[in-house]
Design an enzyme around this catalytic site. Sequence first.
Site, PDB file in Angstrom:
ATOM      1  N   GLY A 194       1.384  -3.600  -0.336  1.00  0.00           N
ATOM      2  CA  GLY A 194       1.889  -2.249  -0.173  1.00  0.00           C
ATOM      3  C   GLY A 194       2.001  -1.405  -1.429  1.00  0.00           C
ATOM      4  CB  SER A 205       4.609   1.872  -4.417  1.00  0.00           C
ATOM      5  OG  SER A 205       3.495   2.685  -4.188  1.00  0.00           O
ATOM      6  CG  ASP A 215      -7.380  -2.649   7.096  1.00  0.00           C
ATOM      7  OD1 ASP A 215      -6.196  -2.668   7.502  1.00  0.00           O
ATOM      8  OD2 ASP A 215      -8.250  -1.901   7.582  1.00  0.00           O
ATOM      9  CB  VAL A 216      -2.021  -5.167   6.557  1.00  0.00           C
ATOM     10  CG1 VAL A 216      -1.693  -5.416   5.092  1.00  0.00           C
ATOM     11  CG2 VAL A 216      -1.732  -3.725   6.948  1.00  0.00           C
ATOM     12  CE1 TYR A 220      15.626   6.279   4.922  1.00  0.00           C
ATOM     13  CE2 TYR A 220      14.402   7.282   6.725  1.00  0.00           C
ATOM     14  CZ  TYR A 220      15.285   7.400   5.665  1.00  0.00           C
ATOM     15  OH  TYR A 220      15.813   8.620   5.346  1.00  0.00           O
ATOM     16  CE1 TYR A 239      10.278   7.443   7.443  1.00  0.00           C
ATOM     17  CE2 TYR A 239      10.891   6.145   9.360  1.00  0.00           C
ATOM     18  CZ  TYR A 239      10.419   6.218   8.071  1.00  0.00           C
ATOM     19  OH  TYR A 239      10.082   5.068   7.391  1.00  0.00           O
ATOM     20  CB  THR A 243       7.247   6.967  -2.474  1.00  0.00           C
ATOM     21  OG1 THR A 243       7.267   7.449  -1.119  1.00  0.00           O
ATOM     22  CG2 THR A 243       8.328   5.905  -2.632  1.00  0.00           C
TER      23      THR A 243
END
Length: 270
Positions: free
Chosen positions: A13, A19, A65-66, A156, A166, A204
Amino acid sequence: MIDNKNKIATVFGVRNDSSIAFHVALKLHRSGCKVALNYVPETRDEVLFLMESHGMDTAYASDVDVRDEQAIAQFLNKVYSGLGPIDYILHGVAFGSQNVMCYSLPGSDEPAPSYIDIPFEDLMDSFNISAYSLLRICRVAGPLLAKNASVLTLTYNASQRVFPGYGGMSVNKAALENIMLYLASYFRKSGVRVNAVSAGLVMTTSSGGINGVRKLRKIGKVTAPLGNVTAENVADTALYYFSDLSLKVTGNIHFVDGGFNIMGIGIDEE
C-alpha cells in the site's frame, strides 16, 4: 526500544512519502526489520526511490496487483525463499473512485456523485482492492508465516459513522473490519495475530483530493481531545503490533485518532 532485528516484513500500500504504509515501513526498517514493499506500475519509481533513499533493500520489491492472487503468491514466495518466514504483514491498500466515495473535486462546481447512485461494478472493484484483498493476502501468506506472526490492516471510523465524501468506501472499511475479526479467529491454531488500526484523518495524496477534507481536519483539531494525528503517529502504534509486545492481542480495532471517535458532537473553536 523495539528490536526487530532479523524479522521479515512485507508492506502493501505504499504510494508515496505521505502514505501511512510508507511511515510504517520506515519504522519497521529502523527497528531492524528487512522490509519488502509492493508497488503498481504508476507507483514503481516513487516506491523504489523511497526505499533506496532510506537504505531499504529493493531486491524483493515487486509489482503486485492485490486483485491478482498469483501475483501476491509470487511476491510472498520470493520474500520467503530469499529471506525466510514472514513475521509481519501490513495491509494498507485502499481504492475508491469518485463515484464510489461520492466526493466533489476541490474547486469544482460539479455536485458530488450521489450515494444512492453508486455503480455496483465500481463498488465491487473497490471492495476487491480495499477489503477482500486482506483475505486473499492472508490465504496466500498462511503457510509462509513465521511463528507468532502479526498481520495488521488500516481502517477508518467511517465504518461506523457517516462521513460525507467517504460514501461507498465506508462499506469497504466495515467489511474489512469484519474480515479482520474472522481471520483473527481462523488463525487461532497457528498463533498468528490479526488486528486493525483505525487512523484519524491523515493528509495523504488520496485524501487531499477530496473536497472538504481540510474543513474536516479543522474540525478534528478542536473536536478530538488530543487533536489531529499524523502518519507517523499511526506508524508508532503499528510498531506495537509489529513487535512481541502484542503477542496476546488479536481481533482488535485500535483507534489512533486523538480521541475523535469518543465524541458525540463536534466542538467549536472558542
